[in-house]
Design an enzyme around this catalytic site. Structure first.
Site, PDB file in Angstrom:
ATOM      1  N   ARG A   1       0.827  -1.219   0.000  1.00 13.67           N
ATOM      2  CA  ARG A   1       0.000   0.000   0.000  1.00 13.67           C
ATOM      3  C   ARG A   1       0.862   1.270   0.000  1.00 13.67           C
ATOM      4  O   ARG A   1       0.463   2.282  -0.570  1.00 13.67           O
ATOM      5  CB  ARG A   1      -0.937  -0.006   1.196  1.00 13.67           C
ATOM      6  CG  ARG A   1      -2.051  -1.018   0.977  1.00 13.67           C
ATOM      7  CD  ARG A   1      -3.019  -1.054   2.116  1.00 13.67           C
ATOM      8  NE  ARG A   1      -4.219  -1.750   1.699  1.00 13.67           N
ATOM      9  CZ  ARG A   1      -5.111  -2.256   2.524  1.00 13.67           C
ATOM     10  NH1 ARG A   1      -4.953  -2.144   3.820  1.00 13.67           N
ATOM     11  NH2 ARG A   1      -6.172  -2.865   2.050  1.00 13.67           N
TER      12      ARG A   1
ATOM     13  N   LYS B   1     -19.859 -16.259   1.803  1.00 12.78           N
ATOM     14  CA  LYS B   1     -21.320 -16.204   1.929  1.00 12.78           C
ATOM     15  C   LYS B   1     -22.039 -15.561   0.755  1.00 12.78           C
ATOM     16  O   LYS B   1     -21.581 -14.564   0.214  1.00 12.78           O
ATOM     17  CB  LYS B   1     -21.664 -15.377   3.166  1.00 12.78           C
ATOM     18  CG  LYS B   1     -21.269 -16.041   4.462  1.00 12.78           C
ATOM     19  CD  LYS B   1     -21.693 -15.113   5.551  1.00 12.78           C
ATOM     20  CE  LYS B   1     -21.480 -15.658   6.927  1.00 12.78           C
ATOM     21  NZ  LYS B   1     -21.733 -14.577   7.892  1.00 12.78           N
TER      22      LYS B   1
ATOM     23  N   GLY C   1      -8.054  -8.340  -1.634  1.00 14.42           N
ATOM     24  CA  GLY C   1      -8.098  -9.341  -0.568  1.00 14.42           C
ATOM     25  C   GLY C   1      -7.536 -10.701  -0.939  1.00 14.42           C
ATOM     26  O   GLY C   1      -6.434 -10.816  -1.488  1.00 14.42           O
TER      27      GLY C   1
ATOM     28  N   GLY D   1     -13.227  -4.176   0.215  1.00 12.49           N
ATOM     29  CA  GLY D   1     -14.613  -3.726   0.430  1.00 12.49           C
ATOM     30  C   GLY D   1     -15.036  -2.695  -0.596  1.00 12.49           C
ATOM     31  O   GLY D   1     -16.154  -2.740  -1.129  1.00 12.49           O
TER      32      GLY D   1
HETATM   33  P1  AMP Z   1     -14.873 -13.596   1.506  1.00  8.02           P
HETATM   34  O1  AMP Z   1     -14.228 -12.717   2.535  1.00  8.02           O
HETATM   35  O2  AMP Z   1     -16.372 -13.572   1.541  1.00  8.02           O
HETATM   36  O3  AMP Z   1     -14.315 -13.395   0.123  1.00  8.02           O
HETATM   37  O4  AMP Z   1     -14.533 -15.085   1.946  1.00  8.02           O
HETATM   38  C1  AMP Z   1     -13.243 -15.591   1.976  1.00  8.02           C
HETATM   39  C2  AMP Z   1     -13.249 -16.823   2.809  1.00  8.02           C
HETATM   40  O5  AMP Z   1     -14.131 -17.783   2.259  1.00  8.02           O
HETATM   41  C3  AMP Z   1     -11.894 -17.482   2.864  1.00  8.02           C
HETATM   42  O6  AMP Z   1     -11.391 -17.351   4.163  1.00  8.02           O
HETATM   43  C4  AMP Z   1     -12.182 -18.923   2.508  1.00  8.02           C
HETATM   44  O7  AMP Z   1     -11.541 -19.847   3.361  1.00  8.02           O
HETATM   45  C5  AMP Z   1     -13.683 -19.031   2.682  1.00  8.02           C
HETATM   46  N1  AMP Z   1     -14.248 -20.139   1.894  1.00  8.02           N
HETATM   47  C6  AMP Z   1     -14.086 -20.381   0.591  1.00  8.02           C
HETATM   48  N2  AMP Z   1     -14.688 -21.535   0.245  1.00  8.02           N
HETATM   49  C7  AMP Z   1     -15.232 -22.041   1.354  1.00  8.02           C
HETATM   50  C8  AMP Z   1     -15.974 -23.217   1.638  1.00  8.02           C
HETATM   51  N3  AMP Z   1     -16.261 -24.119   0.688  1.00  8.02           N
HETATM   52  N4  AMP Z   1     -16.382 -23.421   2.917  1.00  8.02           N
HETATM   53  C9  AMP Z   1     -16.091 -22.533   3.882  1.00  8.02           C
HETATM   54  N5  AMP Z   1     -15.397 -21.396   3.676  1.00  8.02           N
HETATM   55  C10 AMP Z   1     -14.973 -21.148   2.423  1.00  8.02           C
END
Ligand code: AMP
Length: 394
Positions: free
Chosen positions: A37, A200, A351, A374
């Site tokens: 950064r 999610k 990220g 974000g």
């Molecule tokens: P996000 O911050 O929403 O982009 O989520 C990233 C996180 O999603 C990472 O820490 C991954 O480990 C998690 N992730 C990806 N695939 C899965 C899965 N099949 N089950 C649980 N967590 C997951």
């Protein structure tokens, strides 16, 4: 771009306040573990210096909660910045960020001088965009430049409030973010593929809906896969599932059948840890008591094939639990496929996905890796980012 940029400013003999994103990771001893950064801020700083300005830099670091907590001091940033620039950086270590002494030092700045203020979140007013902080900051200089994309989705004193008091423009980093992502969304070269992963559905729903309107194909992986598989009536075992989003996932699938590609196979594990039993099954055969932690090999090949044929690619979110080596293959395959497609405009939304591409060693082949997780997500949702909106129009 209808916002003012550096080229629209007359900089000679001016004092320019620059909001940077120096929110760098620190280890327990307070050493910077990744200075990306800071390095990303150099082009704007150098441009201002070369054009005869003095610069006053400001940033937040972590969450000091509106108090002068030296654990979140910008001192390590001042040192690193000074060594990267090869010049002195005058660090103003004040509890109030701006006080009479800072004002006196700012008044003495000459063209070519660099000052760094203390963490703007030492004052409660920063995140509330209230009180006198914006005005206090503005009183130090003549012009304001916003070069912090990472906080552009937040309306704070040091990025939004300050625009009320000074003529403003976007820095080179924010200009590039807005231009590359904006053009990809407005006039994408086709085929345009979006790859969405992460934990999610609820976090990504806005992006899925917006990109379904624009992209030719939307590839879905990660933890949200299983809510979609449930919506198709499949058993998902112990995989991550958002029960209250199953109906929504079904509606999305119904509306965008031809655009959405879901995993056709998945790596299932006995437990949520790396050294557990695991194997690959078809997506409609997830056994009870097993959890899906990565896309399977057939899905990886299918996704890579779509990526190879794309002219615009946007990726946000890992396709599996990539932090664990046994469940990182899908994310790595997609990262490599994107990096290997040199004909496409490729954009990585910050990220985890950015980290995955860095790991391939091919990140130089990527058109743009966003500096804001974000903020890039909100941008891809089609939202107006307050930190950009507040800057003067041309
Ligand atoms: P996000 O911050 O929403 O982009 O989520 C990233 C996180 O999603 C990472 O820490 C991954 O480990 C998690 N992730 C990806 N695939 C899965 C899965 N099949 N089950 C649980 N967590 C997951």
């Amino acid at each position: 771009m209808n916002k003012k940029t550096l080229k629209d400013l007359v900089l000679k003999d001016k004092k320019v306040l620059v909001r940077c994103d120096f929110n760098v990771p620190l280890d327990k001893e307070g050493n910077i573990t990744d200075d990306t950064r800071i390095v990303s801020a150099l082009p704007t700083i150098n441009y201002l210096l070369e054009n005869g300005a003095a610069v006053i830099l400001m940033s937040h670091l972590g969450r000091p909660g509106g108090q002068a907590d030296r654990k979140y001091s910008l001192l390590p940033v001042a040192k690193r910045l000074s060594s990267l620039l090869g010049r002195d950086v005058c660090f103003e270590d004040r509890d109030l960020v701006v006080d009479d002494e800072v004002k006196a030092s700012a008044a003495k700045l000459k063209p070519g001088d660099i000052m760094l203020l203390q963490n703007t979140r030492f004052r409660k007013e920063e995140t509330k965009n209230a009180g006198t902080l914006a005005q206090d900051l503005a009183s130090l200089g003549d012009l304001f430049v916003n070069d912090a994309f990472g906080t552009a989705h937040r309306a704070h004193s040091s990025n939004v409030g300050i625009c009320e008091f000074l003529p403003s423009a976007l820095g080179l980093l924010v200009e590039k973010e807005v231009e590359v992502m904006g053009n990809a969304l407005k006039e994408p070269k086709r085929p345009f593929t979006a790859i969405l992963g992460g934990a999610k559905v609820s976090d990504k729903i806005g992006v899925i809906e917006n990109l379904l309107n624009i992209a030719d194909k939307v590839l879905i992986g990660g933890g949200m896969t299983y809510t979609f598989l449930k919506a198709k009536g499949y058993n998902t075992g112990k995989s991550l599932l958002e029960e209250d989003k199953v109906d929504l996932a079904a509606t999305i699938l119904e509306k965008a059948k031809d655009k959405i590609l879901l995993p056709v196979d998945t790596v299932v594990a006995r437990e949520f840890r790396n050294d557990t039993e695991f194997f690959t099954v078809d997506a409609d055969k997830i056994p009870d008591d097993w959890m899906g932690l990565d896309i399977g090999e057939k899905t990886g090949d299918m996704f890579a094939d779509v990526i190879n044929k794309s002219k615009t690619i946007i990726w946000n979110g890992p396709l599996g639990v990539f932090e664990m080596d046994n469940f990182a293959a899908g994310t790595n395959k997609v990262a490599k496929a994107i990096a290997d497609n040199k004909d496409a405009i490729s954009i990585i939304g910050g990220g985890d996905s950015a980290a995955a591409v860095e790991k391939t060693g091919l990140s130089k082949n990527i058109t743009h890796i966003s500096t804001g997780g974000g903020a890039s997500l909100e941008f891809l949702e089609g939202k107006i980012l307050p930190g950009i909106d507040a800057v003067d129009d041309k």
